[in-house]
Scaffold this active site. Structure first.
Site, PDB file in Angstrom:
ATOM      1  N   THR A 230      10.243 -18.967  21.049  1.00 29.20           N
ATOM      2  CA  THR A 230      11.712 -19.537  21.115  1.00 29.20           C
ATOM      3  C   THR A 230      12.376 -18.555  22.167  1.00 29.20           C
ATOM      4  O   THR A 230      12.773 -17.507  21.811  1.00 29.20           O
ATOM      5  CB  THR A 230      12.403 -19.690  19.921  1.00 29.20           C
ATOM      6  OG1 THR A 230      11.571 -20.161  18.839  1.00 29.20           O
ATOM      7  CG2 THR A 230      13.465 -20.146  19.894  1.00 29.20           C
TER       8      THR A 230
ATOM      9  N   TYR B 123      -2.712  -6.403  10.312  1.00 23.11           N
ATOM     10  CA  TYR B 123      -4.106  -5.646  10.047  1.00 23.11           C
ATOM     11  C   TYR B 123      -4.627  -6.560   8.895  1.00 23.11           C
ATOM     12  O   TYR B 123      -4.128  -6.979   8.117  1.00 23.11           O
ATOM     13  CB  TYR B 123      -3.693  -4.248   9.642  1.00 23.11           C
ATOM     14  CG  TYR B 123      -2.865  -3.997   8.648  1.00 23.11           C
ATOM     15  CD1 TYR B 123      -1.738  -3.554   8.498  1.00 23.11           C
ATOM     16  CD2 TYR B 123      -3.727  -3.856   7.216  1.00 23.11           C
ATOM     17  CE1 TYR B 123      -1.084  -3.516   7.456  1.00 23.11           C
ATOM     18  CE2 TYR B 123      -2.927  -3.838   6.061  1.00 23.11           C
ATOM     19  CZ  TYR B 123      -1.692  -3.383   6.149  1.00 23.11           C
ATOM     20  OH  TYR B 123      -0.812  -3.393   5.132  1.00 23.11           O
TER      21      TYR B 123
ATOM     22  N   LYS C  76      15.729 -16.599  21.765  1.00 22.50           N
ATOM     23  CA  LYS C  76      15.942 -15.570  20.979  1.00 22.50           C
ATOM     24  C   LYS C  76      15.512 -14.093  21.323  1.00 22.50           C
ATOM     25  O   LYS C  76      16.139 -13.236  21.082  1.00 22.50           O
ATOM     26  CB  LYS C  76      14.864 -15.864  19.586  1.00 22.50           C
ATOM     27  CG  LYS C  76      15.388 -16.666  18.459  1.00 22.50           C
ATOM     28  CD  LYS C  76      14.512 -16.349  17.436  1.00 22.50           C
ATOM     29  CE  LYS C  76      14.232 -17.655  16.594  1.00 22.50           C
ATOM     30  NZ  LYS C  76      13.279 -17.521  15.421  1.00 22.50           N
TER      31      LYS C  76
ATOM     32  N   ALA D 108      10.462  -7.353  13.290  1.00 26.06           N
ATOM     33  CA  ALA D 108       9.295  -6.031  13.865  1.00 26.06           C
ATOM     34  C   ALA D 108       9.739  -5.928  15.258  1.00 26.06           C
ATOM     35  O   ALA D 108       9.614  -4.747  15.489  1.00 26.06           O
ATOM     36  CB  ALA D 108       7.990  -6.618  13.562  1.00 26.06           C
TER      37      ALA D 108
ATOM     38  N   ASP E 179      10.073   1.901  11.356  1.00 22.19           N
ATOM     39  CA  ASP E 179       8.791   1.045  11.938  1.00 22.19           C
ATOM     40  C   ASP E 179       8.426   1.406  13.539  1.00 22.19           C
ATOM     41  O   ASP E 179       7.308   1.395  13.622  1.00 22.19           O
ATOM     42  CB  ASP E 179       9.291  -0.381  11.639  1.00 22.19           C
ATOM     43  CG  ASP E 179       9.166  -0.690  10.362  1.00 22.19           C
ATOM     44  OD1 ASP E 179       8.374  -0.143   9.500  1.00 22.19           O
ATOM     45  OD2 ASP E 179       9.902  -1.695   9.837  1.00 22.19           O
TER      46      ASP E 179
ATOM     47  N   LYS F 260      15.165  -6.049   4.169  1.00 22.95           N
ATOM     48  CA  LYS F 260      15.884  -4.870   5.213  1.00 22.95           C
ATOM     49  C   LYS F 260      17.308  -5.119   5.588  1.00 22.95           C
ATOM     50  O   LYS F 260      17.769  -4.006   5.808  1.00 22.95           O
ATOM     51  CB  LYS F 260      14.767  -4.856   6.318  1.00 22.95           C
ATOM     52  CG  LYS F 260      13.403  -4.381   5.997  1.00 22.95           C
ATOM     53  CD  LYS F 260      12.451  -4.468   6.995  1.00 22.95           C
ATOM     54  CE  LYS F 260      11.128  -3.865   6.727  1.00 22.95           C
ATOM     55  NZ  LYS F 260      10.135  -3.713   7.897  1.00 22.95           N
TER      56      LYS F 260
ATOM     57  N   LYS G 111       0.788  -1.078   0.011  1.00 24.66           N
ATOM     58  CA  LYS G 111       0.056   0.051  -0.093  1.00 24.66           C
ATOM     59  C   LYS G 111       0.694   1.036   0.012  1.00 24.66           C
ATOM     60  O   LYS G 111       0.226   2.473  -0.026  1.00 24.66           O
ATOM     61  CB  LYS G 111      -0.793  -0.014   1.253  1.00 24.66           C
ATOM     62  CG  LYS G 111      -1.867  -1.226   1.263  1.00 24.66           C
ATOM     63  CD  LYS G 111      -2.840  -1.268   2.318  1.00 24.66           C
ATOM     64  CE  LYS G 111      -3.895  -2.519   2.488  1.00 24.66           C
ATOM     65  NZ  LYS G 111      -4.212  -2.991   1.308  1.00 24.66           N
TER      66      LYS G 111
ATOM     67  N   ASN H 153       8.835 -14.405  23.823  1.00 23.73           N
ATOM     68  CA  ASN H 153       8.896 -15.194  22.599  1.00 23.73           C
ATOM     69  C   ASN H 153       8.841 -16.789  22.432  1.00 23.73           C
ATOM     70  O   ASN H 153       9.342 -17.445  23.290  1.00 23.73           O
ATOM     71  CB  ASN H 153      10.225 -14.844  21.823  1.00 23.73           C
ATOM     72  CG  ASN H 153      10.227 -15.084  20.359  1.00 23.73           C
ATOM     73  OD1 ASN H 153       9.171 -14.760  19.697  1.00 23.73           O
ATOM     74  ND2 ASN H 153      11.094 -15.772  19.840  1.00 23.73           N
TER      75      ASN H 153
HETATM   76  P1  NDP Z   1       9.713 -12.696  11.384  1.00 26.27           P
HETATM   77  O1  NDP Z   1       9.576 -13.674  10.846  1.00 26.27           O
HETATM   78  O2  NDP Z   1      11.070 -11.672  11.640  1.00 26.27           O
HETATM   79  O3  NDP Z   1       9.414 -12.987  13.248  1.00 26.27           O
HETATM   80  C1  NDP Z   1       8.159 -13.646  13.496  1.00 26.27           C
HETATM   81  C2  NDP Z   1       7.972 -13.784  15.119  1.00 26.27           C
HETATM   82  O4  NDP Z   1       6.715 -14.182  15.413  1.00 26.27           O
HETATM   83  C3  NDP Z   1       8.895 -14.619  15.723  1.00 26.27           C
HETATM   84  O5  NDP Z   1       9.414 -14.244  16.991  1.00 26.27           O
HETATM   85  C4  NDP Z   1       8.361 -16.064  15.925  1.00 26.27           C
HETATM   86  O6  NDP Z   1       8.640 -16.759  16.970  1.00 26.27           O
HETATM   87  C5  NDP Z   1       6.902 -15.576  16.113  1.00 26.27           C
HETATM   88  N1  NDP Z   1       5.921 -16.515  15.852  1.00 26.27           N
HETATM   89  C6  NDP Z   1       5.487 -17.056  14.623  1.00 26.27           C
HETATM   90  N2  NDP Z   1       4.540 -17.654  14.794  1.00 26.27           N
HETATM   91  C7  NDP Z   1       4.125 -17.790  15.799  1.00 26.27           C
HETATM   92  C8  NDP Z   1       3.178 -18.363  16.649  1.00 26.27           C
HETATM   93  N3  NDP Z   1       2.337 -19.401  15.932  1.00 26.27           N
HETATM   94  N4  NDP Z   1       3.049 -18.209  18.061  1.00 26.27           N
HETATM   95  C9  NDP Z   1       3.896 -17.858  18.651  1.00 26.27           C
HETATM   96  N5  NDP Z   1       4.737 -16.810  18.015  1.00 26.27           N
HETATM   97  C10 NDP Z   1       5.110 -17.111  16.495  1.00 26.27           C
HETATM   98  O7  NDP Z   1       8.860 -11.568  11.392  1.00 26.27           O
HETATM   99  P2  NDP Z   1       8.518 -10.040  11.492  1.00 26.27           P
HETATM  100  O8  NDP Z   1       9.133  -9.586  12.771  1.00 26.27           O
HETATM  101  O9  NDP Z   1       9.238  -9.172  10.367  1.00 26.27           O
HETATM  102  O10 NDP Z   1       7.242  -9.415  11.437  1.00 26.27           O
HETATM  103  C11 NDP Z   1       6.368  -9.842  12.467  1.00 26.27           C
HETATM  104  C12 NDP Z   1       4.820  -9.451  12.096  1.00 26.27           C
HETATM  105  O11 NDP Z   1       4.716  -7.684  12.321  1.00 26.27           O
HETATM  106  C13 NDP Z   1       4.441  -9.779  10.891  1.00 26.27           C
HETATM  107  O12 NDP Z   1       3.167 -10.203  11.015  1.00 26.27           O
HETATM  108  C14 NDP Z   1       4.481  -8.463   9.910  1.00 26.27           C
HETATM  109  O13 NDP Z   1       3.347  -8.634   9.186  1.00 26.27           O
HETATM  110  C15 NDP Z   1       4.349  -7.397  11.093  1.00 26.27           C
HETATM  111  N6  NDP Z   1       4.834  -6.225  10.868  1.00 26.27           N
HETATM  112  C16 NDP Z   1       3.564  -5.277  10.445  1.00 26.27           C
HETATM  113  C17 NDP Z   1       4.278  -3.764  10.146  1.00 26.27           C
HETATM  114  C18 NDP Z   1       3.371  -2.598  10.152  1.00 26.27           C
HETATM  115  O14 NDP Z   1       3.609  -1.683   9.710  1.00 26.27           O
HETATM  116  N7  NDP Z   1       2.093  -2.784  10.546  1.00 26.27           N
HETATM  117  C19 NDP Z   1       5.680  -3.439   9.986  1.00 26.27           C
HETATM  118  C20 NDP Z   1       6.577  -4.834  10.205  1.00 26.27           C
HETATM  119  C21 NDP Z   1       6.042  -5.876  10.302  1.00 26.27           C
HETATM  120  P3  NDP Z   1       9.888 -17.641  16.936  1.00 26.27           P
HETATM  121  O15 NDP Z   1      11.233 -17.161  17.190  1.00 26.27           O
HETATM  122  O16 NDP Z   1       9.628 -18.686  18.096  1.00 26.27           O
HETATM  123  O17 NDP Z   1       9.807 -18.356  15.631  1.00 26.27           O
END
Ligand code: NDP
Length: 278
Positions: A151, A214, A154, A129, A101, A65, A15, A149
Site C-alpha cells: 500500500t 526467522y 502508507k 517494524a 528494534d 507497543k 524467546k 510498500n
Molecule cells: P505490521 O502488521 O505493522 O505491518 C505489516 C507490513 O507487511 C505492512 O507493510 C504490510 O503491507 C506488509 N505486508 C503484509 N503482507 C504482505 C504481502 N503479502 N505482500 C507484501 N507486503 C505485505 O507488522 P510489523 O511491522 O509489526 O512486523 C513485520 C514483520 O517483522 C513481522 O513478520 C514480524 O514478525 C517481524 N518482526 C521481527 C522482529 C525481530 O526481532 N526479528 C521485530 C519486529 C518485527 P500493507 O501496508 O500493504 O498492508
C-alpha cells in the site's frame, strides 16, 4: 532479585525469557524474567501492578507497543521516531520508554559484516517494524534508503515522519529500475508464505538480503533471493537477540555478548519444528 517481564498476546512463543537468562548467566547477574499474556483492556493495569510489585523493567511486543508508549513519562528519540516502545524502564516512580528494534537490526548487520554506510538500501514494508528501523538505518548514512510498500500511500505517509533527503519512496513496479546493496524485508509477507512483488532486477550478486522473520527454514523471501543469486541471506534471529541485548543494557548497564545466545537459539530452532518471533 530484580524482576522483568515481557508483555504480548500471544506470548507463549516468546524467546525473550530464555535470551535474558542467557545474558544474566553470561554477565554473572541474577534476574527473574517471565512472560505475561496481557490484553488491550488490562495492559495498563498489568504494567502498574508489576511496578507496584517491584518490577524493574519490561519488554513489550505485539500488540502493546503503542499502548506502552502512551504510558511513558519519558521517551528516547528512537522511541519517538518509531512511534512505539518495546522496552520499559521503571525507575524513581517514572516510566521510561525506548525502542531497541532498530538498533538491534543495525547491530546484527554490523556483527554480520554487512555495510550500510554509502550503500543503497531498500526497506520493504511500512508497518511498525519498518518504522522502528528507519532512524537507526539513516544514522548509518546509507547513500539512499528507499521505502517500498504494497500500500504505497502508507510508505509515503511514513517517509514524511522523517526529514531526510536520503529517504525516498518508490512503488514495487519501480523496483525493476533499481539494484540494491541491501534489501530488508520488514513486511509480514513471509508469515503467510507470500512474496513481496519485488523485481528480480533489484538483486545482483552484490546484494545482501535480510528478512526480519526467522524460522527453522529460510523464509520464502530469502529462498527466492538465493535463487536470484543474492550474495548473502540473513534472517531476523540476530535482530531479536540484539534488540534484547540493548534492553538488557538499559536495565543492567552492561552489554551482553550476542554470539553464544545466537548459536544456542539457532541450534534449538534447527532442532525444533516450530516458527516464531520476539
Ligand atoms: P505490521 O502488521 O505493522 O505491518 C505489516 C507490513 O507487511 C505492512 O507493510 C504490510 O503491507 C506488509 N505486508 C503484509 N503482507 C504482505 C504481502 N503479502 N505482500 C507484501 N507486503 C505485505 O507488522 P510489523 O511491522 O509489526 O512486523 C513485520 C514483520 O517483522 C513481522 O513478520 C514480524 O514478525 C517481524 N518482526 C521481527 C522482529 C525481530 O526481532 N526479528 C521485530 C519486529 C518485527 P500493507 O501496508 O500493504 O498492508
Amino acid at each position: 532479585m530484580d524482576k522483568f517481564l515481557v508483555y504480548g498476546n500471544p506470548i507463549a512463543q516468546s524467546k525473550s525469557p530464555a535470551i535474558h537468562q542467557m545474558f544474566a548467566t553470561q554477565t554473572e547477574q541474577a534476574i527473574h524474567y517471565e512472560k505475561c499474556l496481557s490484553t488491550k483492556e488490562s495492559f495498563v493495569n498489568d504494567v502498574n501492578e508489576f511496578i507496584l510489585a517491584g518490577g524493574k523493567g519490561a519488554n513489550v511486543t505485539a500488540p502493546f507497543k503503542e499502548q506502552a508508549m502512551a504510558m511513558c513519562d519519558q521517551l528516547t528519540e528512537r522511541a519517538k521516531a518509531a512511534g512505539a516502545v518495546n522496552t520499559l524502564v521503571f525507575s524513581a516512580g517514572q516510566i521510561k520508554g525506548d525502542n531497541t528494534d532498530g538498533i538491534g537490526l543495525v547491530n546484527d548487520l554490523i556483527s554480520q559484516k554487512v555495510e550500510i554506510s554509502n550503500k543503497k538500501v531498500l526497506l520493504m514494508g511500512a508497518g511498525g517494524a519498518a518504522r522502528g528501523v528507519i532512524l537507526p538505518l539513516l544514522a548509518q548514512n546509507p547513500s539512499q534508503l528507499i521505502l517500498v510498500n504494497r500500500t504505497m500511500a502508507k510508505a509515503v505517509t511514513l517517509a514524511k515522519c522523517f526529514d531526510s533527503p536520503n529517504l525516498q519512496v518508490i512503488s514495487f513496479a519501480d523496483t525493476e529500475n533499481h539494484a540494491f546493496d541491501l534489501i530488508i524485508n520488514a513486511t509480514s509477507a513471509s508469515l503467510s508464505a507470500a512474496l513481496p512483488a519485488l523485481s528480480t532486477n533489484a538483486i545482483t550478486a552484490k546484494t545482501v538480503c535480510y528478512d526480519m522473520v526467522y524460522g527453522k527454514q529460510l523464509s520464502p523471501f530469502l529462498l527466492w533471493c538465493q535463487q536470484q543469486g543474492a550474495k548473502q541471506v540473513i534472517d531476523g534471529l540476530g535482530m531479536l537477540i540484539n534488540q534484547a541485548a540493548e534492553s538488557y543494557f538499559l536495565w543492567r548497564k552492561v552489554k551482553p555478548d550476542c554470539e553464544t545466545p545466537l548459536n544456542t537459539l539457532r541450534a534449538e530452532l534447527t532442532a525444533a519444528p516450530s516458527k516464531g518471533k520476539s
